[in-house]
Design a protein around this motif. Structure first.
Motif, PDB file in Angstrom:
ATOM      1  N   CYS A 124       0.878  -1.167   0.000  1.00 28.77           N
ATOM      2  CA  CYS A 124       0.000   0.000   0.000  1.00 28.77           C
ATOM      3  C   CYS A 124       0.916   1.217   0.000  1.00 28.77           C
ATOM      4  O   CYS A 124       1.736   1.386   0.907  1.00 28.77           O
ATOM      5  CB  CYS A 124      -0.898  -0.018   1.226  1.00 28.77           C
ATOM      6  SG  CYS A 124      -2.197   1.234   1.177  1.00 28.77           S
ATOM      7  N   TYR A 132      -2.192   4.035  -3.395  1.00 33.16           N
ATOM      8  CA  TYR A 132      -2.191   2.918  -4.328  1.00 33.16           C
ATOM      9  C   TYR A 132      -2.062   1.600  -3.557  1.00 33.16           C
ATOM     10  O   TYR A 132      -1.489   1.573  -2.472  1.00 33.16           O
ATOM     11  CB  TYR A 132      -1.009   3.027  -5.301  1.00 33.16           C
ATOM     12  CG  TYR A 132      -0.914   4.395  -5.911  1.00 33.16           C
ATOM     13  CD1 TYR A 132      -1.557   4.696  -7.110  1.00 33.16           C
ATOM     14  CD2 TYR A 132      -0.211   5.420  -5.274  1.00 33.16           C
ATOM     15  CE1 TYR A 132      -1.500   5.972  -7.654  1.00 33.16           C
ATOM     16  CE2 TYR A 132      -0.150   6.694  -5.812  1.00 33.16           C
ATOM     17  CZ  TYR A 132      -0.800   6.966  -6.999  1.00 33.16           C
ATOM     18  OH  TYR A 132      -0.737   8.219  -7.530  1.00 33.16           O
ATOM     19  N   TYR A 159      -3.317   1.330 -10.139  1.00 27.73           N
ATOM     20  CA  TYR A 159      -3.430   0.787  -8.784  1.00 27.73           C
ATOM     21  C   TYR A 159      -3.929   1.818  -7.777  1.00 27.73           C
ATOM     22  O   TYR A 159      -3.899   1.574  -6.577  1.00 27.73           O
ATOM     23  CB  TYR A 159      -2.079   0.224  -8.326  1.00 27.73           C
ATOM     24  CG  TYR A 159      -1.561  -0.812  -9.284  1.00 27.73           C
ATOM     25  CD1 TYR A 159      -2.141  -2.069  -9.366  1.00 27.73           C
ATOM     26  CD2 TYR A 159      -0.503  -0.518 -10.137  1.00 27.73           C
ATOM     27  CE1 TYR A 159      -1.681  -3.019 -10.249  1.00 27.73           C
ATOM     28  CE2 TYR A 159      -0.040  -1.464 -11.023  1.00 27.73           C
ATOM     29  CZ  TYR A 159      -0.631  -2.709 -11.086  1.00 27.73           C
ATOM     30  OH  TYR A 159      -0.178  -3.647 -11.967  1.00 27.73           O
ATOM     31  N   ARG A 160      -4.401   2.939  -8.261  1.00 29.68           N
ATOM     32  CA  ARG A 160      -4.874   3.986  -7.354  1.00 29.68           C
ATOM     33  C   ARG A 160      -6.122   3.524  -6.621  1.00 29.68           C
ATOM     34  O   ARG A 160      -7.018   2.916  -7.202  1.00 29.68           O
ATOM     35  CB  ARG A 160      -5.172   5.266  -8.124  1.00 29.68           C
ATOM     36  CG  ARG A 160      -5.478   6.431  -7.190  1.00 29.68           C
ATOM     37  CD  ARG A 160      -5.237   7.737  -7.813  1.00 29.68           C
ATOM     38  NE  ARG A 160      -5.619   8.800  -6.880  1.00 29.68           N
ATOM     39  CZ  ARG A 160      -5.892  10.021  -7.251  1.00 29.68           C
ATOM     40  NH1 ARG A 160      -5.813  10.361  -8.523  1.00 29.68           N
ATOM     41  NH2 ARG A 160      -6.223  10.909  -6.359  1.00 29.68           N
ATOM     42  N   VAL A 161      -6.159   3.805  -5.313  1.00 26.17           N
ATOM     43  CA  VAL A 161      -7.316   3.438  -4.492  1.00 26.17           C
ATOM     44  C   VAL A 161      -8.037   4.695  -4.029  1.00 26.17           C
ATOM     45  O   VAL A 161      -7.498   5.797  -4.070  1.00 26.17           O
ATOM     46  CB  VAL A 161      -6.905   2.556  -3.286  1.00 26.17           C
ATOM     47  CG1 VAL A 161      -6.346   1.215  -3.768  1.00 26.17           C
ATOM     48  CG2 VAL A 161      -5.922   3.257  -2.378  1.00 26.17           C
ATOM     49  N   ASP A 171     -10.489  -0.814  -2.469  1.00 30.02           N
ATOM     50  CA  ASP A 171     -11.354  -0.161  -3.450  1.00 30.02           C
ATOM     51  C   ASP A 171     -10.531   0.649  -4.442  1.00 30.02           C
ATOM     52  O   ASP A 171     -10.223   1.817  -4.211  1.00 30.02           O
ATOM     53  CB  ASP A 171     -12.364   0.737  -2.727  1.00 30.02           C
ATOM     54  CG  ASP A 171     -13.299  -0.069  -1.851  1.00 30.02           C
ATOM     55  OD1 ASP A 171     -13.988  -0.952  -2.394  1.00 30.02           O
ATOM     56  OD2 ASP A 171     -13.328   0.174  -0.630  1.00 30.02           O
ATOM     57  N   TYR A 172     -10.224  -0.019  -5.558  1.00 31.34           N
ATOM     58  CA  TYR A 172      -9.485   0.675  -6.612  1.00 31.34           C
ATOM     59  C   TYR A 172     -10.357   1.746  -7.239  1.00 31.34           C
ATOM     60  O   TYR A 172     -11.571   1.572  -7.391  1.00 31.34           O
ATOM     61  CB  TYR A 172      -9.030  -0.320  -7.685  1.00 31.34           C
ATOM     62  CG  TYR A 172      -7.851  -1.143  -7.246  1.00 31.34           C
ATOM     63  CD1 TYR A 172      -6.565  -0.629  -7.328  1.00 31.34           C
ATOM     64  CD2 TYR A 172      -8.017  -2.423  -6.746  1.00 31.34           C
ATOM     65  CE1 TYR A 172      -5.468  -1.369  -6.915  1.00 31.34           C
ATOM     66  CE2 TYR A 172      -6.927  -3.172  -6.340  1.00 31.34           C
ATOM     67  CZ  TYR A 172      -5.663  -2.639  -6.426  1.00 31.34           C
ATOM     68  OH  TYR A 172      -4.578  -3.374  -6.017  1.00 31.34           O
ATOM     69  N   LYS A 173      -9.729   2.833  -7.606  1.00 27.27           N
ATOM     70  CA  LYS A 173     -10.454   3.955  -8.196  1.00 27.27           C
ATOM     71  C   LYS A 173     -10.906   3.626  -9.622  1.00 27.27           C
ATOM     72  O   LYS A 173     -11.992   4.003 -10.031  1.00 27.27           O
ATOM     73  CB  LYS A 173      -9.549   5.185  -8.175  1.00 27.27           C
ATOM     74  CG  LYS A 173     -10.280   6.480  -8.335  1.00 27.27           C
ATOM     75  CD  LYS A 173      -9.368   7.641  -8.000  1.00 27.27           C
ATOM     76  CE  LYS A 173     -10.082   8.935  -8.186  1.00 27.27           C
ATOM     77  NZ  LYS A 173     -10.357   9.621  -6.949  1.00 27.27           N
ATOM     78  N   THR A 175     -10.209   0.293 -11.239  1.00 26.02           N
ATOM     79  CA  THR A 175     -10.119  -1.129 -11.539  1.00 26.02           C
ATOM     80  C   THR A 175     -10.919  -1.908 -10.514  1.00 26.02           C
ATOM     81  O   THR A 175     -11.014  -1.505  -9.368  1.00 26.02           O
ATOM     82  CB  THR A 175      -8.632  -1.577 -11.448  1.00 26.02           C
ATOM     83  OG1 THR A 175      -7.838  -0.699 -12.222  1.00 26.02           O
ATOM     84  CG2 THR A 175      -8.451  -2.990 -11.950  1.00 26.02           C
ATOM     85  N   PHE A 177     -11.244  -4.707  -7.860  1.00 27.46           N
ATOM     86  CA  PHE A 177     -10.316  -5.401  -6.948  1.00 27.46           C
ATOM     87  C   PHE A 177     -10.207  -6.880  -7.275  1.00 27.46           C
ATOM     88  O   PHE A 177      -9.128  -7.445  -7.373  1.00 27.46           O
ATOM     89  CB  PHE A 177     -10.783  -5.222  -5.494  1.00 27.46           C
ATOM     90  CG  PHE A 177      -9.944  -5.961  -4.481  1.00 27.46           C
ATOM     91  CD1 PHE A 177      -8.717  -5.458  -4.093  1.00 27.46           C
ATOM     92  CD2 PHE A 177     -10.389  -7.144  -3.925  1.00 27.46           C
ATOM     93  CE1 PHE A 177      -7.949  -6.119  -3.163  1.00 27.46           C
ATOM     94  CE2 PHE A 177      -9.630  -7.814  -2.987  1.00 27.46           C
ATOM     95  CZ  PHE A 177      -8.398  -7.300  -2.609  1.00 27.46           C
ATOM     96  N   VAL A 180      -7.945  -7.710 -10.201  1.00 29.55           N
ATOM     97  CA  VAL A 180      -6.516  -7.520  -9.982  1.00 29.55           C
ATOM     98  C   VAL A 180      -5.896  -8.716  -9.294  1.00 29.55           C
ATOM     99  O   VAL A 180      -4.778  -9.119  -9.587  1.00 29.55           O
ATOM    100  CB  VAL A 180      -6.255  -6.227  -9.169  1.00 29.55           C
ATOM    101  CG1 VAL A 180      -4.796  -6.119  -8.773  1.00 29.55           C
ATOM    102  CG2 VAL A 180      -6.679  -5.014  -9.967  1.00 29.55           C
TER     103      VAL A 180
END
Length: 182
Positions: A124, A132, A159-161, A171-173, A175, A177, A180
């Motif tokens: 993280c 991310y 990978y931004r959350v 909680d990806y912004k 994508t 989860f 991934v």
């Protein structure tokens, strides 16, 4: 004159170390807030891993002396709804770049071991005001995946959350989860 310059450099470094330490604590607090958020919604049960530390002496004024007793493990470990384990390290930088080698060999070995046994493993990352969650295999193979061993926010965009005051690492912004980590 040299002593004065050295003292000023040391003072600047001490100040920077305190700022970095405070930002790291803020980052970990925002992750712990997310752990509580997920716990409340029964999505996960994740806790901060205690540091392997032993107090060696206590003084009357409330201070103490201690030492680390083992290599640090990854910062957070737990279980996702459905039973899959999750383990991850948290790393923050106030600069524009995060380097692969900010993880210790022991942390990398632990993440690898957990991933090999089926856990969701990752790092993280906080870069300034963006956050991310990088799957361990992508962090481990950073040179292969990204072509370099230090990354900027733009490199980690996938990978931004989400951030709500808590670093919502599940909680990806942009994508899903599950996609991934499947």
């Amino acid at each position: 004159m040299l002593d004065k310059v050295t003292a000023q450099q040391q003072a600047r470094q001490q100040w920077q170390n305190r700022v970095n330490n405070a930002q790291g604590h803020f980052f970990e607090g925002a992750i712990m807030a997310a752990c509580q958020f997920y716990r409340d919604r029964e999505r996960a049960e994740i806790d901060k891993t205690p540091e392997p530390f032993r107090v060696t002496s206590k003084s009357r004024n409330g201070t103490f002396t201690g030492r680390f007793t083992a290599h640090a493990q990854p910062d957070f470990q737990g279980t996702l709804a459905g039973g899959r384990s999750i383990v991850f390290e948290a790393k923050y930088t106030a600069t524009d770049v995060i380097r692969r080698n900010v993880l210790t060999d022991a942390q990398m070995a632990a993440l690898e071991s957990h991933m090999q046994r089926g856990a969701v493993a990752g790092v993280c990352v906080g870069i300034r005001d963006k956050f991310y969650f990088v799957p361990w295999q992508n962090w481990r193979d950073m040179k292969k995946c990204f072509g370099k061993v230090s990354l900027r926010a733009v490199d980690l965009a996938a990978y931004r959350v989400c951030f709500s005051g808590a670093v919502l690492f599940l909680d990806y912004k942009y994508t899903d989860f599950a996609a991934v980590f499947s």
